[in-house]
Design a protein around this motif. Structure first.
Motif, PDB file in Angstrom:
ATOM      1  N   GLY A 367       0.822  -1.211   0.000  1.00 41.84           N
ATOM      2  CA  GLY A 367       0.000   0.000   0.000  1.00 41.84           C
ATOM      3  C   GLY A 367       0.851   1.254   0.000  1.00 41.84           C
ATOM      4  O   GLY A 367       2.002   1.254   0.459  1.00 41.84           O
ATOM      5  N   ASN A 368       0.290   2.326  -0.520  1.00 41.78           N
ATOM      6  CA  ASN A 368       1.041   3.593  -0.574  1.00 41.78           C
ATOM      7  C   ASN A 368       1.343   4.129   0.816  1.00 41.78           C
ATOM      8  O   ASN A 368       2.438   4.627   1.081  1.00 41.78           O
ATOM      9  CB  ASN A 368       0.247   4.630  -1.375  1.00 41.78           C
ATOM     10  CG  ASN A 368       0.187   4.289  -2.852  1.00 41.78           C
ATOM     11  OD1 ASN A 368       1.121   3.671  -3.377  1.00 41.78           O
ATOM     12  ND2 ASN A 368      -0.893   4.670  -3.514  1.00 41.78           N
ATOM     13  N   ILE A 369       0.356   4.017   1.718  1.00 37.41           N
ATOM     14  CA  ILE A 369       0.569   4.484   3.097  1.00 37.41           C
ATOM     15  C   ILE A 369       1.663   3.652   3.761  1.00 37.41           C
ATOM     16  O   ILE A 369       2.534   4.180   4.457  1.00 37.41           O
ATOM     17  CB  ILE A 369      -0.740   4.400   3.904  1.00 37.41           C
ATOM     18  CG1 ILE A 369      -1.776   5.366   3.332  1.00 37.41           C
ATOM     19  CG2 ILE A 369      -0.477   4.705   5.380  1.00 37.41           C
ATOM     20  CD1 ILE A 369      -3.122   5.306   4.027  1.00 37.41           C
ATOM     21  N   GLU A 370       1.613   2.332   3.547  1.00 36.17           N
ATOM     22  CA  GLU A 370       2.617   1.443   4.139  1.00 36.17           C
ATOM     23  C   GLU A 370       4.027   1.813   3.681  1.00 36.17           C
ATOM     24  O   GLU A 370       4.974   1.827   4.462  1.00 36.17           O
ATOM     25  CB  GLU A 370       2.315  -0.011   3.774  1.00 36.17           C
ATOM     26  CG  GLU A 370       1.215  -0.668   4.578  1.00 36.17           C
ATOM     27  CD  GLU A 370      -0.165  -0.162   4.186  1.00 36.17           C
ATOM     28  OE1 GLU A 370      -0.284   0.486   3.129  1.00 36.17           O
ATOM     29  OE2 GLU A 370      -1.118  -0.421   4.942  1.00 36.17           O
ATOM     30  N   LYS A 371       4.152   2.145   2.403  1.00 38.99           N
ATOM     31  CA  LYS A 371       5.478   2.462   1.863  1.00 38.99           C
ATOM     32  C   LYS A 371       6.025   3.761   2.460  1.00 38.99           C
ATOM     33  O   LYS A 371       7.222   3.882   2.729  1.00 38.99           O
ATOM     34  CB  LYS A 371       5.417   2.557   0.342  1.00 38.99           C
ATOM     35  CG  LYS A 371       5.244   1.191  -0.339  1.00 38.99           C
ATOM     36  CD  LYS A 371       5.266   1.313  -1.846  1.00 38.99           C
ATOM     37  CE  LYS A 371       5.133  -0.073  -2.499  1.00 38.99           C
ATOM     38  NZ  LYS A 371       5.146   0.008  -3.974  1.00 38.99           N
ATOM     39  N   VAL A 372       5.141   4.731   2.676  1.00 36.82           N
ATOM     40  CA  VAL A 372       5.580   6.007   3.258  1.00 36.82           C
ATOM     41  C   VAL A 372       6.128   5.795   4.668  1.00 36.82           C
ATOM     42  O   VAL A 372       7.213   6.276   5.011  1.00 36.82           O
ATOM     43  CB  VAL A 372       4.405   7.012   3.291  1.00 36.82           C
ATOM     44  CG1 VAL A 372       4.796   8.250   4.106  1.00 36.82           C
ATOM     45  CG2 VAL A 372       4.020   7.418   1.876  1.00 36.82           C
ATOM     46  N   TRP A 373       5.377   5.037   5.497  1.00 40.66           N
ATOM     47  CA  TRP A 373       5.815   4.808   6.871  1.00 40.66           C
ATOM     48  C   TRP A 373       6.972   3.814   6.939  1.00 40.66           C
ATOM     49  O   TRP A 373       7.829   3.912   7.826  1.00 40.66           O
ATOM     50  CB  TRP A 373       4.651   4.324   7.721  1.00 40.66           C
ATOM     51  CG  TRP A 373       3.681   5.423   7.997  1.00 40.66           C
ATOM     52  CD1 TRP A 373       2.473   5.642   7.387  1.00 40.66           C
ATOM     53  CD2 TRP A 373       3.870   6.501   8.911  1.00 40.66           C
ATOM     54  NE1 TRP A 373       1.891   6.778   7.882  1.00 40.66           N
ATOM     55  CE2 TRP A 373       2.712   7.323   8.823  1.00 40.66           C
ATOM     56  CE3 TRP A 373       4.868   6.854   9.799  1.00 40.66           C
ATOM     57  CZ2 TRP A 373       2.563   8.479   9.595  1.00 40.66           C
ATOM     58  CZ3 TRP A 373       4.721   7.991  10.574  1.00 40.66           C
ATOM     59  CH2 TRP A 373       3.581   8.794  10.465  1.00 40.66           C
ATOM     60  N   ALA A 374       7.015   2.885   5.990  1.00 42.91           N
ATOM     61  CA  ALA A 374       8.140   1.951   5.943  1.00 42.91           C
ATOM     62  C   ALA A 374       9.438   2.701   5.673  1.00 42.91           C
ATOM     63  O   ALA A 374      10.492   2.381   6.243  1.00 42.91           O
ATOM     64  CB  ALA A 374       7.904   0.894   4.874  1.00 42.91           C
ATOM     65  N   LEU A 375       9.357   3.726   4.842  1.00 45.94           N
ATOM     66  CA  LEU A 375      10.552   4.517   4.547  1.00 45.94           C
ATOM     67  C   LEU A 375      11.029   5.257   5.792  1.00 45.94           C
ATOM     68  O   LEU A 375      12.237   5.379   6.024  1.00 45.94           O
ATOM     69  CB  LEU A 375      10.248   5.505   3.420  1.00 45.94           C
ATOM     70  CG  LEU A 375      11.438   6.311   2.882  1.00 45.94           C
ATOM     71  CD1 LEU A 375      12.513   5.378   2.329  1.00 45.94           C
ATOM     72  CD2 LEU A 375      10.982   7.287   1.792  1.00 45.94           C
ATOM     73  N   GLN A 376      10.104   5.723   6.619  1.00 46.77           N
ATOM     74  CA  GLN A 376      10.483   6.375   7.872  1.00 46.77           C
ATOM     75  C   GLN A 376      11.206   5.401   8.799  1.00 46.77           C
ATOM     76  O   GLN A 376      12.178   5.755   9.472  1.00 46.77           O
ATOM     77  CB  GLN A 376       9.234   6.919   8.576  1.00 46.77           C
ATOM     78  CG  GLN A 376       8.529   8.038   7.827  1.00 46.77           C
ATOM     79  CD  GLN A 376       9.416   9.252   7.625  1.00 46.77           C
ATOM     80  OE1 GLN A 376      10.115   9.687   8.539  1.00 46.77           O
ATOM     81  NE2 GLN A 376       9.405   9.800   6.413  1.00 46.77           N
TER      82      GLN A 376
END
Length: 423
Positions: A367-376
């Motif tokens: 998911g797009n949200i998952e990828k954003v927080w995974a990058l953090q």
């Protein structure tokens, strides 16, 4: 004669009381001549019980003076008593304050020692119990290597039995001192023919590395689950670093030494290499350890064998990268071995970062949200991998960062429900 006086004045007896200024007639033997006679008017009647005004004024002044003096003395006594009580209470508060400050100092200095003394005593098993529980170390009960599944007692408790090599007293002593949910619990031990056997709580989902290698599970697609696993590991290390006396360094943090129970709660295992912080290991011990933990070793340990808590922080950073990427600490790239951290550093922080992140973030987190927080989370992992140990965060800071990330992520994927009121 007395009788003549009584008769002349009309007294009833000779002993009757005569008050001042009372007229008394005195009988004479012959009639007096006119020159001897003097007419005196009767004085006013005066009550014998009433004093003169001058005398009464004196008494009134005396009473006033006595009352005034007594009242002043009473007020003075009250004031002095109040001052005494105030000074006594002030002294008591000062003493309590000093005791409170002393108590605070003791608490800040001794809290680690107070928590560290909470020990549990493991059971001493007979070797026959171990054999029976593991069905004589049957291959079907082998979990991995020298670790076996065992069913103990009438309650059919499932535990893990690990056959050790060499002296295990150091690990047993340490595990009896530590007491934390995110550290594996030693249930008991046994020694037979010089060979020690350690009995641990059973972890149904095996190691973190094994779990990450499985595909298709909905749990693998949950970034929240992976953050919670990271939090479990971080909390366990924070306890070791800050709430044991002395504080310990695990020295062997990797995805294989982190185990998951049936609820996918993570616990740190394998304490055979644990050492006190700030110690220094001989080069021979360091070499054997490095061979087993490639990809997780901090540079200061590789160079000088120096053991500090920042060594565990470095290894945790690698584990966090494994959680987000699903990859091993040492990966293959173009047919050659590459450290996971080096592989990600070469991609992150450069142009087209968002496009390149798909090259290292686990595809299960699609998911797009998952990828954003995974990058953090990847960036937090890289902060733990800074070459200079002093610049790495502490585990306290790591725990705080993970908690904030988890809370913000959950608020984003599960927004507050908005109820629509009927029109």
């Amino acid at each position: 004669a007395a009788g003549n006086v009584v008769d002349a004045n009309g007294f009833s007896t000779q002993t009757q009381t005569i008050f001042p200024f009372t007229t008394v007639l005195i009988p004479l033997p012959s009639e007096p001549v006119s020159s001897m006679t003097r007419i005196v008017s009767d004085p006013p009647d005066v009550s014998p019980l009433v004093c003169s005004s001058k005398k009464c004024n004196s008494k009134r002044k005396l009473y006033t003076v006595i009352a005034t003096t007594g009242g002043s003395m009473l007020v003075l006594c009250v004031v002095l008593y109040g001052v005494f009580l105030f000074r006594k209470r002030s002294a008591m508060f000062i003493k309590r304050g000093e005791q409170g400050e002393k108590s605070k100092k003791l608490s800040s200095e001794d809290i680690r020692g107070e928590i560290a003394i909470i020990e549990h005593h493991s059971k001493v098993y007979k070797f026959e119990e171990i054999e029976k529980a593991t069905e004589n170390f049957s291959s079907k009960n082998r979990i991995k290597g020298s670790v076996y599944r065992g069913v103990f007692g009438k309650e059919k408790n499932i535990l893990a039995v690990k056959k050790m090599r060499g002296d295990a007293s150091k690990e047993v002593n340490l595990l009896e001192k530590i007491n934390h949910f995110n550290l594996i619990k030693l249930q008991g031990y046994c020694e037979n023919d010089g060979c020690p056997y350690l009995v641990y709580e059973y972890m149904e989902n095996g190691s973190l590395r094994e779990w990450l290698s499985r595909n298709g599970s909905t749990e693998h697609q949950s970034l929240a689950r992976r953050i919670l696993i990271a939090l479990d590991v971080a909390n366990g290390l924070q306890y070791l670093h800050n709430f044991t006396e002395p504080c310990y360094v695990h020295r062997n943090i990797n995805s294989g030494s982190i185990l998951l129970n049936k609820d996918l709660r993570a616990k740190i295992a394998d304490f055979a290499l644990a050492e006190e912080s700030e110690s220094k290991i001989t080069s021979g011990c360091a070499s054997s350890h490095i061979a087993k933990s490639r990809g997780y070793m901090a540079p200061e340990y590789l160079e000088a064998g120096k053991v500090t808590t920042k060594m565990d922080v470095f290894a945790f950073g690698v584990v966090l990268l494994e959680l987000i990427t699903g990859k091993d600490a040492v990966t293959l790239q173009d047919g050659r071995e590459v450290m996971l951290r080096a592989f990600i550093v070469n991609l992150i922080g450069k142009e087209d970062e968002e496009e390149k992140e798909s090259l290292f973030i686990d595809p299960s987190l699609n998911g797009n949200i998952e990828k954003v927080w995974a990058l953090q989370l990847v960036k937090l992992g890289l902060a733990c991998l800074i070459q200079e140990s002093a610049e790495r965060p502490t585990m306290v800071e790591v725990v705080s960062s993970l908690l904030k990330t988890y809370t913000s992520y959950m608020e984003q994927i599960i927004p507050p429900s908005i109820s629509n009121s009927p029109s």
